[in-house]
Design a protein around this motif. Structure first.
Motif, PDB file in Angstrom:
ATOM      1  N   ARG A   8      18.607   1.854  -7.937  1.00 52.40           N
ATOM      2  CA  ARG A   8      17.287   0.985  -7.585  1.00 52.40           C
ATOM      3  C   ARG A   8      16.275   2.250  -8.429  1.00 52.40           C
ATOM      4  O   ARG A   8      16.572   3.732  -8.085  1.00 52.40           O
ATOM      5  CB  ARG A   8      17.047   1.156  -6.049  1.00 52.40           C
ATOM      6  CG  ARG A   8      17.664   0.522  -4.917  1.00 52.40           C
ATOM      7  CD  ARG A   8      17.618   0.031  -3.635  1.00 52.40           C
ATOM      8  NE  ARG A   8      18.075  -0.907  -2.777  1.00 52.40           N
ATOM      9  CZ  ARG A   8      17.704  -2.514  -2.968  1.00 52.40           C
ATOM     10  NH1 ARG A   8      16.175  -2.234  -3.605  1.00 52.40           N
ATOM     11  NH2 ARG A   8      18.306  -2.660  -2.253  1.00 52.40           N
ATOM     12  N   ALA A   9      14.877   1.671  -8.692  1.00 48.12           N
ATOM     13  CA  ALA A   9      14.203   2.316  -9.269  1.00 48.12           C
ATOM     14  C   ALA A   9      12.773   1.981  -8.565  1.00 48.12           C
ATOM     15  O   ALA A   9      12.517   0.887  -8.590  1.00 48.12           O
ATOM     16  CB  ALA A   9      14.021   2.345 -10.815  1.00 48.12           C
ATOM     17  N   TRP A  10      11.755   3.052  -8.455  1.00 45.77           N
ATOM     18  CA  TRP A  10      10.822   2.769  -7.360  1.00 45.77           C
ATOM     19  C   TRP A  10       8.816   3.592  -8.990  1.00 45.77           C
ATOM     20  O   TRP A  10       9.937   4.459  -9.079  1.00 45.77           O
ATOM     21  CB  TRP A  10      10.520   3.575  -6.518  1.00 45.77           C
ATOM     22  CG  TRP A  10      10.842   2.057  -5.855  1.00 45.77           C
ATOM     23  CD1 TRP A  10      10.723   1.284  -4.821  1.00 45.77           C
ATOM     24  CD2 TRP A  10      12.354   2.487  -4.888  1.00 45.77           C
ATOM     25  NE1 TRP A  10      11.191   0.921  -3.526  1.00 45.77           N
ATOM     26  CE2 TRP A  10      12.487   1.646  -3.307  1.00 45.77           C
ATOM     27  CE3 TRP A  10      13.381   3.904  -5.252  1.00 45.77           C
ATOM     28  CZ2 TRP A  10      13.911   2.081  -3.039  1.00 45.77           C
ATOM     29  CZ3 TRP A  10      14.647   3.492  -3.920  1.00 45.77           C
ATOM     30  CH2 TRP A  10      14.723   2.218  -3.520  1.00 45.77           C
ATOM     31  N   GLN A  11       8.107   2.794  -8.603  1.00 42.58           N
ATOM     32  CA  GLN A  11       7.253   3.859  -9.075  1.00 42.58           C
ATOM     33  C   GLN A  11       5.621   3.024  -8.567  1.00 42.58           C
ATOM     34  O   GLN A  11       5.801   1.766  -8.454  1.00 42.58           O
ATOM     35  CB  GLN A  11       6.877   3.327 -11.039  1.00 42.58           C
ATOM     36  CG  GLN A  11       5.934   3.937 -11.742  1.00 42.58           C
ATOM     37  CD  GLN A  11       6.708   4.961 -13.113  1.00 42.58           C
ATOM     38  OE1 GLN A  11       7.101   4.450 -13.381  1.00 42.58           O
ATOM     39  NE2 GLN A  11       5.769   6.104 -12.656  1.00 42.58           N
ATOM     40  N   GLY A  12       4.988   3.464  -7.710  1.00 41.97           N
ATOM     41  CA  GLY A  12       5.128   3.040  -7.192  1.00 41.97           C
ATOM     42  C   GLY A  12       5.015   2.526  -6.312  1.00 41.97           C
ATOM     43  O   GLY A  12       6.442   2.394  -5.513  1.00 41.97           O
ATOM     44  N   LYS A  13       4.526   1.239  -5.555  1.00 41.55           N
ATOM     45  CA  LYS A  13       5.508   0.319  -4.740  1.00 41.55           C
ATOM     46  C   LYS A  13       6.050  -1.065  -5.431  1.00 41.55           C
ATOM     47  O   LYS A  13       6.627  -1.432  -5.942  1.00 41.55           O
ATOM     48  CB  LYS A  13       4.020  -0.606  -4.155  1.00 41.55           C
ATOM     49  CG  LYS A  13       3.186   0.093  -3.308  1.00 41.55           C
ATOM     50  CD  LYS A  13       2.559  -0.643  -2.494  1.00 41.55           C
ATOM     51  CE  LYS A  13       1.412   0.172  -2.150  1.00 41.55           C
ATOM     52  NZ  LYS A  13      -0.270  -0.913  -1.724  1.00 41.55           N
ATOM     53  N   ASN A  14       6.242  -0.677  -7.777  1.00 38.41           N
ATOM     54  CA  ASN A  14       7.255  -1.700  -7.930  1.00 38.41           C
ATOM     55  C   ASN A  14       8.696  -0.311  -8.145  1.00 38.41           C
ATOM     56  O   ASN A  14       8.562   0.340  -8.023  1.00 38.41           O
ATOM     57  CB  ASN A  14       6.095  -1.541  -9.370  1.00 38.41           C
ATOM     58  CG  ASN A  14       5.199  -1.823  -9.614  1.00 38.41           C
ATOM     59  OD1 ASN A  14       4.582  -2.768  -9.080  1.00 38.41           O
ATOM     60  ND2 ASN A  14       4.541  -1.341 -10.461  1.00 38.41           N
ATOM     61  N   ILE A  29       3.560  -5.226  -8.127  1.00 36.95           N
ATOM     62  CA  ILE A  29       2.649  -5.510  -7.381  1.00 36.95           C
ATOM     63  C   ILE A  29       1.483  -5.710  -8.251  1.00 36.95           C
ATOM     64  O   ILE A  29       1.580  -4.315  -9.056  1.00 36.95           O
ATOM     65  CB  ILE A  29       2.975  -4.457  -5.964  1.00 36.95           C
ATOM     66  CG1 ILE A  29       4.151  -3.920  -4.985  1.00 36.95           C
ATOM     67  CG2 ILE A  29       1.506  -4.595  -5.030  1.00 36.95           C
ATOM     68  CD1 ILE A  29       4.463  -5.432  -4.341  1.00 36.95           C
ATOM     69  N   PRO A  30       0.858  -6.451  -7.937  1.00 36.99           N
ATOM     70  CA  PRO A  30      -0.284  -6.393  -8.728  1.00 36.99           C
ATOM     71  C   PRO A  30      -1.584  -5.641  -8.146  1.00 36.99           C
ATOM     72  O   PRO A  30      -1.268  -4.964  -6.811  1.00 36.99           O
ATOM     73  CB  PRO A  30      -0.386  -7.659  -9.310  1.00 36.99           C
ATOM     74  CG  PRO A  30       0.036  -8.608  -8.463  1.00 36.99           C
ATOM     75  CD  PRO A  30       1.158  -7.729  -7.367  1.00 36.99           C
ATOM     76  N   LYS A  31      -2.474  -4.990  -9.281  1.00 40.05           N
ATOM     77  CA  LYS A  31      -3.737  -4.484  -8.650  1.00 40.05           C
ATOM     78  C   LYS A  31      -4.422  -4.571  -7.847  1.00 40.05           C
ATOM     79  O   LYS A  31      -4.789  -5.774  -9.282  1.00 40.05           O
ATOM     80  CB  LYS A  31      -3.989  -3.186 -10.311  1.00 40.05           C
ATOM     81  CG  LYS A  31      -2.759  -2.107 -10.201  1.00 40.05           C
ATOM     82  CD  LYS A  31      -3.728  -1.558 -11.389  1.00 40.05           C
ATOM     83  CE  LYS A  31      -2.724  -0.022 -11.829  1.00 40.05           C
ATOM     84  NZ  LYS A  31      -3.211   0.640 -12.316  1.00 40.05           N
ATOM     85  N   GLY A  59       7.340  12.791  -9.923  1.00 38.16           N
ATOM     86  CA  GLY A  59       5.938  12.570 -10.109  1.00 38.16           C
ATOM     87  C   GLY A  59       6.353  10.726  -9.257  1.00 38.16           C
ATOM     88  O   GLY A  59       7.209  11.252  -7.979  1.00 38.16           O
ATOM     89  N   ASP A  60       5.607  10.014  -8.992  1.00 34.86           N
ATOM     90  CA  ASP A  60       5.823   9.412  -7.640  1.00 34.86           C
ATOM     91  C   ASP A  60       7.266   8.112  -9.081  1.00 34.86           C
ATOM     92  O   ASP A  60       7.135   6.723  -8.029  1.00 34.86           O
ATOM     93  CB  ASP A  60       4.385   8.066  -8.256  1.00 34.86           C
ATOM     94  CG  ASP A  60       4.282   7.125  -9.962  1.00 34.86           C
ATOM     95  OD1 ASP A  60       4.743   7.835 -10.747  1.00 34.86           O
ATOM     96  OD2 ASP A  60       3.464   6.147  -9.718  1.00 34.86           O
TER      97      ASP A  60
END
Length: 159
Positions: A114-120, A157-159, A89-90
């Motif tokens: 490193r791990a990303w989920q969306g921009k986080n 990264i806040p929404k 997924g993302d």
């Protein structure tokens, strides 16, 4: 912070339990079967998929338990080395190496993980995900400070 780590670590690798028996498809430039060691080495541009999980690496060794060949192989461990990238997924996780320990249902990304989920994003030397517990641990990287006792780095990264 726990929620952040849960979001940014390999639940992506914890494919739906019903997918545990999905076939694992592996493509590589070459393959070496080491039957006496119950393992198969895949080398060169390795791409492995199972259900919606994809793993890329320079090399991948799949270890399996001895079994009746007609009933399929039970994977006990997967070890990847060189530019490891895991996606679902993302979610994206990277590192120099990856260990998947089937009996413990544990995934370990190491070497500048490193791990990303969306921009986080979360960064450390090692990211360990305990699939059945939905728990992860990120150990610090010396690279962030250049000395012993480095720190884990997370960007939200806040929404």
């Amino acid at each position: 912070l726990f929620l952040l780590l849960l979001l940014l670590t390999p639940p992506a690798l914890a494919a739906n339990p019903t997918n545990n028996k999905s076939p694992i498809n592996i493509e590589a430039d070459r393959m070496v079967s080491l039957e006496q060691k119950n393992s198969v080495l895949f080398a060169g541009n390795v791409v492995a998929t199972q259900a919606d999980v994809r793993i890329r690496a320079n090399e991948m060794t799949v270890f399996y338990a001895e079994s009746d060949k007609e009933q399929g192989q039970e994977v006990t461990k997967i070890y990847c080395v060189g530019k490891v990238e895991v996606t679902r997924g993302d979610w994206l996780g990277t590192g120099n190496t990856m260990d998947y320990l089937a009996a413990e249902r544990k995934v370990i990304l190491s070497g500048g993980a490193r791990a990303w989920q969306g921009k986080n994003q979360v960064t450390g030397e090692t990211i360990t995900y305990f699939m059945d517990e939905g728990r992860s641990e990120v150990t610090p990287s010396q690279a962030t400070t250049g000395k012993q006792g480095g720190r884990v780095n997370a960007t939200i990264i806040p929404k």
